[in-house]
Design a protein around this motif. Structure first.
Motif, PDB file in Angstrom:
ATOM      1  N   VAL A   1       0.846  -1.187   0.000  1.00  0.00           N
ATOM      2  CA  VAL A   1       0.000   0.000   0.000  1.00  0.00           C
ATOM      3  C   VAL A   1       0.886   1.243   0.000  1.00  0.00           C
ATOM      4  CG1 VAL A   1      -1.741   1.308   1.263  1.00  0.00           C
ATOM      5  CG2 VAL A   1      -1.847  -1.194   1.219  1.00  0.00           C
ATOM      6  N   GLN A   2       0.526   2.181  -0.837  1.00  0.00           N
ATOM      7  CA  GLN A   2       1.342   3.387  -0.929  1.00  0.00           C
ATOM      8  C   GLN A   2       0.456   4.596  -1.211  1.00  0.00           C
ATOM      9  OE1 GLN A   2       4.344   3.269  -4.000  1.00  0.00           O
ATOM     10  NE2 GLN A   2       5.650   4.726  -2.939  1.00  0.00           N
ATOM     11  N   LEU A   3       0.771   5.698  -0.549  1.00  0.00           N
ATOM     12  CA  LEU A   3       0.101   6.966  -0.801  1.00  0.00           C
ATOM     13  C   LEU A   3       1.176   7.984  -1.153  1.00  0.00           C
ATOM     14  CD1 LEU A   3      -2.320   7.138   2.283  1.00  0.00           C
ATOM     15  CD2 LEU A   3      -2.712   6.065   0.070  1.00  0.00           C
ATOM     16  N   VAL A   4       0.980   8.688  -2.242  1.00  0.00           N
ATOM     17  CA  VAL A   4       1.966   9.663  -2.687  1.00  0.00           C
ATOM     18  C   VAL A   4       1.281  10.998  -2.926  1.00  0.00           C
ATOM     19  CG1 VAL A   4       3.687  10.245  -4.411  1.00  0.00           C
ATOM     20  CG2 VAL A   4       3.354   7.856  -3.751  1.00  0.00           C
ATOM     21  N   GLU A   5       1.691  12.005  -2.130  1.00  0.00           N
ATOM     22  CA  GLU A   5       1.122  13.342  -2.274  1.00  0.00           C
ATOM     23  C   GLU A   5       1.958  14.191  -3.219  1.00  0.00           C
ATOM     24  OE1 GLU A   5       0.725  12.619   2.349  1.00  0.00           O
ATOM     25  OE2 GLU A   5       2.304  12.426   0.841  1.00  0.00           O
ATOM     26  N   SER A   6       1.293  15.162  -3.827  1.00  0.00           N
ATOM     27  CA  SER A   6       1.986  16.149  -4.646  1.00  0.00           C
ATOM     28  C   SER A   6       1.141  17.419  -4.667  1.00  0.00           C
ATOM     29  CB  SER A   6       2.211  15.634  -6.074  1.00  0.00           C
ATOM     30  OG  SER A   6       0.974  15.343  -6.699  1.00  0.00           O
ATOM     31  N   GLY A   7       1.753  18.501  -5.117  1.00  0.00           N
ATOM     32  CA  GLY A   7       1.015  19.743  -5.286  1.00  0.00           C
ATOM     33  C   GLY A   7       1.263  20.805  -4.241  1.00  0.00           C
ATOM     34  N   GLY A   8       2.028  20.486  -3.218  1.00  0.00           N
ATOM     35  CA  GLY A   8       2.323  21.489  -2.215  1.00  0.00           C
ATOM     36  C   GLY A   8       3.279  22.546  -2.749  1.00  0.00           C
ATOM     37  N   GLY A   9       3.492  23.577  -1.937  1.00  0.00           N
ATOM     38  CA  GLY A   9       4.404  24.632  -2.341  1.00  0.00           C
ATOM     39  C   GLY A   9       4.117  25.934  -1.642  1.00  0.00           C
ATOM     40  N   LEU A  10       4.602  27.002  -2.233  1.00  0.00           N
ATOM     41  CA  LEU A  10       4.441  28.345  -1.693  1.00  0.00           C
ATOM     42  C   LEU A  10       3.264  29.027  -2.386  1.00  0.00           C
ATOM     43  CD1 LEU A  10       5.804  30.433   0.209  1.00  0.00           C
ATOM     44  CD2 LEU A  10       7.086  31.230  -1.800  1.00  0.00           C
ATOM     45  N   VAL A  11       2.386  29.624  -1.585  1.00  0.00           N
ATOM     46  CA  VAL A  11       1.204  30.300  -2.145  1.00  0.00           C
ATOM     47  C   VAL A  11       0.972  31.573  -1.349  1.00  0.00           C
ATOM     48  CG1 VAL A  11      -0.351  28.918  -0.692  1.00  0.00           C
ATOM     49  CG2 VAL A  11      -1.227  30.016  -2.765  1.00  0.00           C
ATOM     50  N   GLN A  12       0.494  32.595  -2.016  1.00  0.00           N
ATOM     51  CA  GLN A  12       0.226  33.863  -1.349  1.00  0.00           C
ATOM     52  C   GLN A  12      -1.125  33.837  -0.662  1.00  0.00           C
ATOM     53  OE1 GLN A  12       0.764  36.858  -4.451  1.00  0.00           O
ATOM     54  NE2 GLN A  12       2.785  37.330  -3.609  1.00  0.00           N
ATOM     55  N   VAL A  13      -1.250  34.666   0.350  1.00  0.00           N
ATOM     56  CA  VAL A  13      -2.526  34.792   1.040  1.00  0.00           C
ATOM     57  C   VAL A  13      -3.624  35.119   0.026  1.00  0.00           C
ATOM     58  CG1 VAL A  13      -3.839  36.197   2.660  1.00  0.00           C
ATOM     59  CG2 VAL A  13      -1.519  35.497   3.241  1.00  0.00           C
ATOM     60  N   GLY A  14      -4.716  34.383   0.148  1.00  0.00           N
ATOM     61  CA  GLY A  14      -5.830  34.575  -0.764  1.00  0.00           C
ATOM     62  C   GLY A  14      -5.756  33.746  -2.020  1.00  0.00           C
ATOM     63  N   GLY A  15      -4.646  33.071  -2.206  1.00  0.00           N
ATOM     64  CA  GLY A  15      -4.449  32.268  -3.411  1.00  0.00           C
ATOM     65  C   GLY A  15      -5.024  30.871  -3.285  1.00  0.00           C
ATOM     66  N   SER A  16      -4.712  30.051  -4.293  1.00  0.00           N
ATOM     67  CA  SER A  16      -5.245  28.688  -4.356  1.00  0.00           C
ATOM     68  C   SER A  16      -4.134  27.687  -4.605  1.00  0.00           C
ATOM     69  CB  SER A  16      -6.285  28.574  -5.477  1.00  0.00           C
ATOM     70  OG  SER A  16      -7.394  29.419  -5.248  1.00  0.00           O
ATOM     71  N   LEU A  17      -4.406  26.462  -4.188  1.00  0.00           N
ATOM     72  CA  LEU A  17      -3.459  25.364  -4.372  1.00  0.00           C
ATOM     73  C   LEU A  17      -4.267  24.081  -4.437  1.00  0.00           C
ATOM     74  CD1 LEU A  17      -0.329  25.518  -4.473  1.00  0.00           C
ATOM     75  CD2 LEU A  17      -0.312  24.784  -2.087  1.00  0.00           C
ATOM     76  N   ARG A  18      -3.803  23.126  -5.216  1.00  0.00           N
ATOM     77  CA  ARG A  18      -4.496  21.843  -5.317  1.00  0.00           C
ATOM     78  C   ARG A  18      -3.524  20.727  -4.967  1.00  0.00           C
ATOM     79  NH1 ARG A  18      -5.999  18.207 -10.042  1.00  0.00           N
ATOM     80  NH2 ARG A  18      -8.019  17.268  -9.540  1.00  0.00           N
ATOM     81  N   LEU A  19      -3.870  19.958  -3.965  1.00  0.00           N
ATOM     82  CA  LEU A  19      -3.072  18.811  -3.559  1.00  0.00           C
ATOM     83  C   LEU A  19      -3.658  17.547  -4.179  1.00  0.00           C
ATOM     84  CD1 LEU A  19      -2.547  19.558   0.242  1.00  0.00           C
ATOM     85  CD2 LEU A  19      -1.250  20.395  -1.728  1.00  0.00           C
ATOM     86  N   VAL A  20      -2.767  16.644  -4.538  1.00  0.00           N
ATOM     87  CA  VAL A  20      -3.161  15.380  -5.149  1.00  0.00           C
ATOM     88  C   VAL A  20      -2.543  14.238  -4.357  1.00  0.00           C
ATOM     89  CG1 VAL A  20      -3.108  13.961  -7.237  1.00  0.00           C
ATOM     90  CG2 VAL A  20      -3.252  16.458  -7.418  1.00  0.00           C
ATOM     91  N   CYS A  21      -3.321  13.196  -4.150  1.00  0.00           N
ATOM     92  CA  CYS A  21      -2.808  11.997  -3.480  1.00  0.00           C
ATOM     93  C   CYS A  21      -3.183  10.777  -4.325  1.00  0.00           C
ATOM     94  CB  CYS A  21      -3.395  11.869  -2.086  1.00  0.00           C
ATOM     95  SG  CYS A  21      -2.935  10.333  -1.226  1.00  0.00           S
TER      96      CYS A  21
END
Length: 122
Positions: A1-21
């Motif tokens: 069994v394995q879970l792999v996350e991606s999509g993190g990083g630096l974002v400005q206040v009020g911005g958006s980000l999408r994480l994937v697992c």
């Protein structure tokens, strides 16, 4: 069994980000995102069940959306209108059972990803 996350990083206040697992090695009725802010304990952010049910922590309601693609065995976290309190390491986690009443308890989950850092800046 394995879970792999991606999509993190630096974002400005009020911005958006999408994480994937991306998951592999099993089927998981319960998939969730937890986060651990600097110097604080890990806490639940959002939970998605394979029947379409969802749970959100009060701090992210109306801003974050969890979704699942059961065909791809993946779970996503869309983060909108982020603020400084959203900074932390985000973990994807899975349970082989449907956690109906204990979905906020990190000890009830079977498998964890390695985590992805999200940093909100001004």
């Amino acid at each position: 069994v394995q879970l792999v996350e991606s999509g993190g990083g630096l974002v400005q206040v009020g911005g958006s980000l999408r994480l994937v697992c991306a998951t592999s090695g099993g089927t998981f009725p319960t998939l969730a995102w937890f986060r651990q802010p600097p110097g604080k304990e890990r806490a639940v952010v959002a939970v998605g069940w394979n029947d379409g049910g969802k749970y959100y922590a009060d701090s992210v309601k109306g801003r974050f959306t969890i979704s699942r693609d059961n065909a791809k065995n993946s779970v996503y976290l869309q983060m909108n209108s982020v603020n400084f309190e959203d900074t932390g390491v985000y973990f994807c986690t899975a349970s082989r059972t449907r956690l109906t009443y204990s979905h906020r308890d990190s000890s009830m989950y079977d498998t964890w990803g390695q985590g992805t850092q999200v940093t909100v800046s001004s």
